[in-house]
Design a protein around this motif. Structure first.
Motif, PDB file in Angstrom:
ATOM      1  N   ARG A   1       0.850  -1.207   0.000  1.00  0.00           N
ATOM      2  CA  ARG A   1       0.000   0.000   0.000  1.00  0.00           C
ATOM      3  C   ARG A   1       0.875   1.243   0.000  1.00  0.00           C
ATOM      4  N   ARG A   2       1.968   1.176   0.700  1.00  0.00           N
ATOM      5  CA  ARG A   2       2.875   2.314   0.768  1.00  0.00           C
ATOM      6  C   ARG A   2       3.491   2.610  -0.598  1.00  0.00           C
ATOM      7  N   LEU A   3       3.708   1.542  -1.375  1.00  0.00           N
ATOM      8  CA  LEU A   3       4.281   1.706  -2.714  1.00  0.00           C
ATOM      9  C   LEU A   3       3.240   2.111  -3.749  1.00  0.00           C
ATOM     10  N   GLY A   4       1.981   2.243  -3.321  1.00  0.00           N
ATOM     11  CA  GLY A   4       0.943   2.726  -4.229  1.00  0.00           C
ATOM     12  C   GLY A   4       0.109   1.646  -4.878  1.00  0.00           C
ATOM     13  N   THR A   5       0.242   0.413  -4.429  1.00  0.00           N
ATOM     14  CA  THR A   5      -0.570  -0.671  -4.981  1.00  0.00           C
ATOM     15  C   THR A   5      -2.001  -0.525  -4.482  1.00  0.00           C
ATOM     16  N   CYS A   6      -2.966  -0.829  -5.335  1.00  0.00           N
ATOM     17  CA  CYS A   6      -4.369  -0.702  -4.935  1.00  0.00           C
ATOM     18  C   CYS A   6      -4.737  -1.772  -3.908  1.00  0.00           C
ATOM     19  N   ILE A   7      -5.876  -1.560  -3.247  1.00  0.00           N
ATOM     20  CA  ILE A   7      -6.315  -2.466  -2.180  1.00  0.00           C
ATOM     21  C   ILE A   7      -6.547  -3.875  -2.715  1.00  0.00           C
ATOM     22  N   THR A   8      -7.179  -3.991  -3.865  1.00  0.00           N
ATOM     23  CA  THR A   8      -7.474  -5.305  -4.437  1.00  0.00           C
ATOM     24  C   THR A   8      -6.191  -6.065  -4.757  1.00  0.00           C
ATOM     25  N   GLU A   9      -5.233  -5.366  -5.352  1.00  0.00           N
ATOM     26  CA  GLU A   9      -3.959  -6.008  -5.702  1.00  0.00           C
ATOM     27  C   GLU A   9      -3.185  -6.400  -4.445  1.00  0.00           C
ATOM     28  N   THR A  10      -3.205  -5.553  -3.432  1.00  0.00           N
ATOM     29  CA  THR A  10      -2.529  -5.860  -2.170  1.00  0.00           C
ATOM     30  C   THR A  10      -3.147  -7.096  -1.525  1.00  0.00           C
ATOM     31  N   ALA A  11      -4.480  -7.167  -1.524  1.00  0.00           N
ATOM     32  CA  ALA A  11      -5.171  -8.327  -0.952  1.00  0.00           C
ATOM     33  C   ALA A  11      -4.798  -9.597  -1.694  1.00  0.00           C
ATOM     34  N   ARG A  12      -4.684  -9.511  -3.009  1.00  0.00           N
ATOM     35  CA  ARG A  12      -4.299 -10.665  -3.813  1.00  0.00           C
ATOM     36  C   ARG A  12      -2.862 -11.079  -3.510  1.00  0.00           C
ATOM     37  N   LEU A  13      -1.942 -10.114  -3.351  1.00  0.00           N
ATOM     38  CA  LEU A  13      -0.545 -10.419  -3.032  1.00  0.00           C
ATOM     39  C   LEU A  13      -0.404 -11.104  -1.672  1.00  0.00           C
ATOM     40  N   VAL A  14      -1.131 -10.568  -0.691  1.00  0.00           N
ATOM     41  CA  VAL A  14      -1.014 -11.072   0.679  1.00  0.00           C
ATOM     42  C   VAL A  14      -1.825 -12.351   0.870  1.00  0.00           C
ATOM     43  N   GLY A  15      -2.893 -12.475   0.107  1.00  0.00           N
ATOM     44  CA  GLY A  15      -3.727 -13.659   0.229  1.00  0.00           C
ATOM     45  C   GLY A  15      -4.786 -13.527   1.308  1.00  0.00           C
ATOM     46  N   CYS A  16      -5.353 -12.335   1.446  1.00  0.00           N
ATOM     47  CA  CYS A  16      -6.432 -12.119   2.417  1.00  0.00           C
ATOM     48  C   CYS A  16      -7.513 -11.252   1.765  1.00  0.00           C
ATOM     49  N   SER A  17      -8.542 -10.957   2.546  1.00  0.00           N
ATOM     50  CA  SER A  17      -9.670 -10.189   1.988  1.00  0.00           C
ATOM     51  C   SER A  17      -9.328  -8.700   1.883  1.00  0.00           C
ATOM     52  N   ARG A  18     -10.099  -7.999   1.069  1.00  0.00           N
ATOM     53  CA  ARG A  18      -9.914  -6.547   0.917  1.00  0.00           C
ATOM     54  C   ARG A  18     -10.183  -5.836   2.236  1.00  0.00           C
ATOM     55  N   SER A  19     -11.228  -6.292   2.965  1.00  0.00           N
ATOM     56  CA  SER A  19     -11.570  -5.627   4.231  1.00  0.00           C
ATOM     57  C   SER A  19     -10.433  -5.757   5.249  1.00  0.00           C
ATOM     58  N   ALA A  20      -9.731  -6.893   5.225  1.00  0.00           N
ATOM     59  CA  ALA A  20      -8.591  -7.066   6.134  1.00  0.00           C
ATOM     60  C   ALA A  20      -7.479  -6.083   5.790  1.00  0.00           C
ATOM     61  N   VAL A  21      -7.234  -5.901   4.494  1.00  0.00           N
ATOM     62  CA  VAL A  21      -6.199  -4.950   4.059  1.00  0.00           C
ATOM     63  C   VAL A  21      -6.579  -3.539   4.486  1.00  0.00           C
ATOM     64  N   VAL A  22      -7.837  -3.174   4.309  1.00  0.00           N
ATOM     65  CA  VAL A  22      -8.298  -1.829   4.665  1.00  0.00           C
ATOM     66  C   VAL A  22      -8.147  -1.597   6.162  1.00  0.00           C
ATOM     67  N   SER A  23      -8.596  -2.565   6.983  1.00  0.00           N
ATOM     68  CA  SER A  23      -8.549  -2.355   8.443  1.00  0.00           C
ATOM     69  C   SER A  23      -7.115  -2.330   8.970  1.00  0.00           C
ATOM     70  N   ILE A  24      -6.262  -3.193   8.443  1.00  0.00           N
ATOM     71  CA  ILE A  24      -4.865  -3.202   8.903  1.00  0.00           C
ATOM     72  C   ILE A  24      -4.148  -1.939   8.443  1.00  0.00           C
ATOM     73  N   HIS A  25      -4.414  -1.499   7.225  1.00  0.00           N
ATOM     74  CA  HIS A  25      -3.782  -0.269   6.736  1.00  0.00           C
ATOM     75  C   HIS A  25      -4.247   0.933   7.552  1.00  0.00           C
ATOM     76  N   ALA A  26      -5.539   0.991   7.882  1.00  0.00           N
ATOM     77  CA  ALA A  26      -6.055   2.094   8.701  1.00  0.00           C
ATOM     78  C   ALA A  26      -5.429   2.071  10.095  1.00  0.00           C
ATOM     79  N   LYS A  27      -5.275   0.885  10.652  1.00  0.00           N
ATOM     80  CA  LYS A  27      -4.647   0.765  11.971  1.00  0.00           C
ATOM     81  C   LYS A  27      -3.196   1.230  11.918  1.00  0.00           C
ATOM     82  N   TRP A  28      -2.499   0.890  10.832  1.00  0.00           N
ATOM     83  CA  TRP A  28      -1.110   1.306  10.706  1.00  0.00           C
ATOM     84  C   TRP A  28      -1.001   2.819  10.538  1.00  0.00           C
ATOM     85  N   ILE A  29      -1.926   3.414   9.792  1.00  0.00           N
ATOM     86  CA  ILE A  29      -1.929   4.866   9.605  1.00  0.00           C
ATOM     87  C   ILE A  29      -2.213   5.570  10.935  1.00  0.00           C
TER      88      ILE A  29
END
Length: 138
Positions: A3-31
């Protein structure tokens, strides 16, 4: 990092192997917090015997390996710590691999046993490797 490198949420979720909502919540927590680790250390009831007590138990066991669990619990309870049950003492001991063992009983060889063994050994003492191999294979 994706996400920091500018990858979209869907692509990040696909890379990590989890849901989009998980990526959103973890990214928000990190921010918001600057950290994604959980503040929760452990679950369940706090241990009655802490690490210092576990070391003390190991010392008590090594002083006399033949003492029973009841004797060991009595010695532990005689010390400065809180009174605990035998099962509470047994748990950390088994975690450290300190458990009771009973020696196996092996019958001794009698004279009637020794005589045939000696006779067999005397008959076969001059055997060659080939004779032994043919005996094992056949």
């Amino acid at each position: 990092m994706a996400r920091r490198l500018g990858t979209c949420i869907t692509e990040t979720a696909r890379l990590v192997g989890c849901s989009r909502s998980a990526v959103v919540s973890i990214h928000a927590k990190w921010i918001n917090d600057g950290d994604t680790s959980s503040r929760r250390q452990s679950v369940g009831r706090p241990r009655v015997i802490k690490e210092k007590g576990r070391r003390r138990l190991s010392r008590l066991v090594k002083q006399n390996r033949r003492q029973t669990l009841a004797q060991l619990t009595a010695k532990y309870n005689a010390g400065p710590s809180a009174s605990v049950s035998e099962h509470t003492v047994q748990r950390p001991l088994s975690d450290k691999g300190l458990c009771s063992r009973r020696p196996t009983r092996v019958p001794l060889l009698t004279k009637s046993h020794r005589q045939p063994c000696l006779q067999w050994a005397l008959e076969h003492r001059d055997w060659t490797i080939d004779e032994w191999n043919s005996c094992l294979v056949g």
